[in-house]
Design an enzyme around this catalytic site. Sequence first.
Site, PDB file in Angstrom:
ATOM      1  N   HIS A 211      32.443  13.053  -9.092  1.00  0.00           N
ATOM      2  CA  HIS A 211      32.519  12.970  -7.625  1.00  0.00           C
ATOM      3  C   HIS A 211      33.671  12.113  -7.085  1.00  0.00           C
ATOM      4  CE1 HIS A 211      28.392  14.541  -7.878  1.00  0.00           C
ATOM      5  NE2 HIS A 211      28.384  14.711  -6.579  1.00  0.00           N
TER       6      HIS A 211
ATOM      7  N   GLY B  42      34.109  18.863  -8.978  1.00  0.00           N
ATOM      8  CA  GLY B  42      32.813  19.547  -9.145  1.00  0.00           C
ATOM      9  C   GLY B  42      32.078  19.704  -7.829  1.00  0.00           C
ATOM     10  N   HIS B  43      32.276  18.775  -6.929  1.00  0.00           N
ATOM     11  CA  HIS B  43      31.607  18.853  -5.621  1.00  0.00           C
ATOM     12  C   HIS B  43      32.666  19.012  -4.530  1.00  0.00           C
ATOM     13  CE1 HIS B  43      29.043  18.338  -2.263  1.00  0.00           C
ATOM     14  NE2 HIS B  43      28.047  17.767  -2.905  1.00  0.00           N
TER      15      HIS B  43
ATOM     16  N   HIS C 110      24.737  25.122  -6.297  1.00  0.00           N
ATOM     17  CA  HIS C 110      24.364  23.993  -5.453  1.00  0.00           C
ATOM     18  C   HIS C 110      24.738  24.297  -3.998  1.00  0.00           C
ATOM     19  CE1 HIS C 110      24.663  19.846  -3.889  1.00  0.00           C
ATOM     20  NE2 HIS C 110      23.848  19.507  -4.878  1.00  0.00           N
TER      21      HIS C 110
ATOM     22  N   GLU D  10      19.333  22.081  -6.886  1.00  0.00           N
ATOM     23  CA  GLU D  10      19.476  22.058  -5.409  1.00  0.00           C
ATOM     24  C   GLU D  10      20.258  23.292  -4.971  1.00  0.00           C
ATOM     25  OE1 GLU D  10      21.500  18.157  -5.163  1.00  0.00           O
ATOM     26  OE2 GLU D  10      19.549  17.328  -4.633  1.00  0.00           O
TER      27      GLU D  10
ATOM     28  N   CYS E 141      21.399  18.225   4.134  1.00  0.00           N
ATOM     29  CA  CYS E 141      22.861  18.287   4.039  1.00  0.00           C
ATOM     30  C   CYS E 141      23.369  19.721   3.942  1.00  0.00           C
ATOM     31  CB  CYS E 141      23.360  17.526   2.815  1.00  0.00           C
ATOM     32  SG  CYS E 141      23.260  15.751   3.011  1.00  0.00           S
TER      33      CYS E 141
ATOM     34  N   CYS F 222      22.326  11.007   0.843  1.00  0.00           N
ATOM     35  CA  CYS F 222      23.395  11.740   1.497  1.00  0.00           C
ATOM     36  C   CYS F 222      22.975  12.204   2.881  1.00  0.00           C
ATOM     37  CB  CYS F 222      23.791  12.943   0.654  1.00  0.00           C
ATOM     38  SG  CYS F 222      22.409  13.899   0.051  1.00  0.00           S
ATOM     39  N   CYS F 223      21.682  12.510   3.056  1.00  0.00           N
ATOM     40  CA  CYS F 223      21.283  13.205   4.276  1.00  0.00           C
ATOM     41  C   CYS F 223      21.298  12.346   5.542  1.00  0.00           C
ATOM     42  CB  CYS F 223      19.922  13.865   4.091  1.00  0.00           C
ATOM     43  SG  CYS F 223      19.912  15.085   2.748  1.00  0.00           S
TER      44      CYS F 223
END
Lengths: 645, 645
Positions: free
Chosen positions: B129, B180-181, B256, B308, B326, B404-405
């Site tokens: 990340h 990756g994200h 995801h 997810e 998210c 995160c949310c």
Amino acid sequence: MKSTHTHIKDNFWNEYSELVRQTVIPYQWEALNDRILDAEPSYSIRNFRIAAGLEKGDFGGWIFQDSDLYKWLEAVAYSLERHPDPELEQIADEAIALIGQAQHENGYLNTYFTIQEPGNEWTNLYEAHELYCAGHLFEAAVAYYKATGKRNLLNISCRFADLIASLFGTNPGQMKAYCGHPEVELALVKLYQVTGEERYLNLSLYFIDERGSKPSYFIEEWERRGRTTIWAQGAPNLEVYQSHLPVREQPVAVGHSVRAVYLYTAMADLARLTGDVKLREACERLWANTTGKQMYITGGIGATHLGEAFTFDHDLPNDTVYAETCASIGLIFWARRMLQLEAKSEYADVMERALYNNVLGSMAKDGKHFFYVNPLEVLPEASVKNPDKFHVKPVRQKWFGCSCCPPNVARLIGSLDEYIYDVSEDGRTAHVHLYIGSEVSFEAGGQKVVLSQKSELPWDGRVEFMVSLPEEANEASFTLALRVPNWFNSDRPTLKVNGESIHYSIEQGYAKVDCMWKDGDVVEWLLPIETKLIAANPLIRADAGKAAIQRGPFVYCVEEADNGKPLASLSLADEPTLTERMAADLLGGCVVVEGAGFVTDDSGWEPGLPYRTLSKQKKAVRFKAIPYYLWGNREPGEMSIWLRY
Amino acid sequence: MKSTHTHIKDNFWNEYSELVRQTVIPYQWEALNDRILDAEPSYSIRNFRIAAGLEKGDFGGWIFQDSDLYKWLEAVAYSLERHPDPELEQIADEAIALIGQAQHENGYLNTYFTIQEPGNEWTNLYEAHELYCAGHLFEAAVAYYKATGKRNLLNISCRFADLIASLFGTNPGQMKAYCGHPEVELALVKLYQVTGEERYLNLSLYFIDERGSKPSYFIEEWERRGRTTIWAQGAPNLEVYQSHLPVREQPVAVGHSVRAVYLYTAMADLARLTGDVKLREACERLWANTTGKQMYITGGIGATHLGEAFTFDHDLPNDTVYAETCASIGLIFWARRMLQLEAKSEYADVMERALYNNVLGSMAKDGKHFFYVNPLEVLPEASVKNPDKFHVKPVRQKWFGCSCCPPNVARLIGSLDEYIYDVSEDGRTAHVHLYIGSEVSFEAGGQKVVLSQKSELPWDGRVEFMVSLPEEANEASFTLALRVPNWFNSDRPTLKVNGESIHYSIEQGYAKVDCMWKDGDVVEWLLPIETKLIAANPLIRADAGKAAIQRGPFVYCVEEADNGKPLASLSLADEPTLTERMAADLLGGCVVVEGAGFVTDDSGWEPGLPYRTLSKQKKAVRFKAIPYYLWGNREPGEMSIWLRY
């Protein structure tokens, strides 16, 4: 119980026992020897060869892999008892000799620890399955001895059991412990019954008494092992292994469902053999919970694949279900013991439900493919693309890495004759639990009796019994107690003796006919089968607004092959006017149920339009249902037991 | 797009923006500093202090923990822009200074690698990340610069972005890789927009172009790392990270769900800025799949908690759902970009659906409790006792270890004014996407215009616009384009200009009024709200035979608090005759919908009786539904959106 002898002669079931004899047993022998193409290897025989010093290598498969060979031997024993086969017996004898070679001097026997962790025996009772494997060894030994009279495997077992008895208990220096996976408890009862050695009964009772005591052995062991585990994460979850409370205090069925019913089976045995009232009450309480609140209509138990476990009362999702084959087989074992405790028809009802649906459905018609998980609703795409359903297979598998289920099916079907009758100690009462064509011979007041049963079940409801006495002039006095199945449409079937309807009393769900029987007497027991719509308790949220079709012992399902898809669009008409017909050419012959239904009118629904204003337009259709146990034998497709109404 | 300025003045939304300003932002600051009692610590600030050398210790929290502080700063920036607050700005400035202290000489900035794995930077693009965190840094910097004019965080960002640009690309010695994200891609577009530096746009485009190329960077990296991973098991699952195919070739949304929509957001930005037709087609194709086949009625996406992730078309289970907050926020980001590509009302419809249902419902009325997972059906006991549903919480949580949310909600609500209007480059067309009371000022052909919107939504459907021109005598020529919401009951709402109904054309779902506007002109836009029953596509099996209630933008649900339990027993009457009333005292005031229904008659159903012959007896009841976004604000209980009919 008086010694009785039963022999099955039944069109429906002989096909299965022949399948077990001719296909399942040979096929599983190939599997145990890693000779099935494209299937996960078993490593079972190879592990024994390595442990016996005949081969070099690492241990293969699961830590409890030994039990697959033991369960296969048990199935072989049942087969040999009913159908002698010198060639098969020779193979079995050789396997038994191999087992003997793998046994330690002191009686210890477990190929995992012998090969992989010598010196670490008995350091992981929580997960390592040593006593579990011992239990399956004992069960195989008892069966093999009964079938062949050969004591070889029994001697191996007794040596091991004596070692265990010396190691476990409350004396100084003994381990106050028990197995993470119950099984040895019920096996020790069998070992006691065949050897008459009370120390085996006492050892079983010790394990039962010790289970759940505080401080927890599993927690202490986990601490000793430096808080390491094989599979589990963190501290042992005592509920999963039914060790959270002493067994007599456990209020509801929890944890791993196979472990639970194996434990309860032993508890029922011990309650009967010792007269322990608290233990019996615990059995009855756990039975009421398991079968009243945590059982699928198929007789499946275990609502989640995570931990292969019970979840909570009335939580029975149909699509993420587990309902492991072994769990239903264990439920049948337990039901059998409950019937021995007390002949109440509800026990036999559950036994029949699990047998004709969950268990029978786990095996393909070819005897070579098996379900481990037995879903009540399947969408094949979800099994591949939604990880929450990866465990639900739409097609029976060849063999499993963890292959507990196939040999379990074989040993159950192979010994099915033991599930049909109970004749009381004095021969005065013969209970009939299952309507399976068969002959049972017993003595009633010194008089030899052969009771033969002809049954048109599971497709038709006429059952006939004939009494045979060796000398025509004699008479035999006994009560014939016939189970009134819970699927029967009234509570009082017609019972005729020599063509004449008679009145009878019903006790605990059994119709009782007390007669002085003569040779040639014929009893007709008429249970005309109606196809019924069944509802689930409103607390079972997954089945709300839905009905299942049941016909006699069979639960039905709809398949995509007959009804198209999506099956979720199908609902029952207000008056579904169900019809039935024997379809001789379908799946080996079965009664098909058809009815009036509707499917959602999908006109105007582009696949890319997710939601729109409700229109209730629907199209009338005629749907077709087949017995659940036959599902998944055609091309893979959707399947559902519960239908909206 | 022309520079426009929007200011929200709306009863419904000001309450939320005030909640964000007065409660969420201060509360989250406490959380970032680990000062929330009984909540999992964030470690965010502490990590920065350690990385800056101000404290000793290990890195705490998830590997992407830095992003929580960045997202908070972004929310703070939006708040400061709309509501100056020197005290808050001071706190933010200090946090920014701390961030600067944690930055390396060469521009690198990531507290995990600085503290825990120095020297291993950029060795795990697949999971670590680093670029994701960089992206949130850039977004915060852009917002903070726009709000305060301060370049501090922007300078930190540009230094880091320049380092990244030097490391990644196709030149010799550069890494041909991507994160990756996805996230940095959309953030680099923002950095380009505020700095005008094309190299940031090109870097974003590079990441987009490289993604999914073969051989896979993730696989090669995994091999280099000795096949080790942080979370994943085995080889990288390229679908999960949307790197299985070049993005322009991806046919459907997979993996995801948050990553997916962040990626698609950047793709839509780049398609617009570069005119890349293939990229635009990919956006449109993925949009059609995501919102047409993989979106819950609440605007939630992601059907499984395992990964997810998206599962497959029409697989939308309501109870094992994920629908992460998210992910819906990311869907709103994406929808916003799609609207900029092309003003089609379907994009705004989805934006509205996700905003008023999934996203709004994720936050408690107190601004201190949040859902990460937003289920459409809840049974609280299952969330505790069935491990398949442990991820579904029946009560909003204080703070998450992976949090995160909550800051994502804060930054969305804080910048909501950016989602209402699009004014074309030349000022000739003003699209209104959302009916939220507000003022927007822009120039139309050199003429300054203030368009003010008064909206009675979400409860009532009357919207009024007024045109203000600085000098009364002037005129302004522009097209007002008003979205016809997909929940409106006909396709042609009434539109009045200065009290007089006018004809208008509809293009791409927008009613277009082309006028020479004068100061004081009033447009009335009448969207009377009807309560509707909505059906799901028959391919969405989980909703078969069920309907949802929708009223305007709000999806409704029934709760145990109003309707008892089990809610699964409740079904709609054939004619449910829905009524509605404003309940001022319920949950801060909302329109309640009531209707005629039935509950299963549970008489004769002992809890321990699992199955019996179907009886369709039912009892008439009047049920009560509340807007979904308000669920779970009373005592914990069952909740369901879909009702049987």
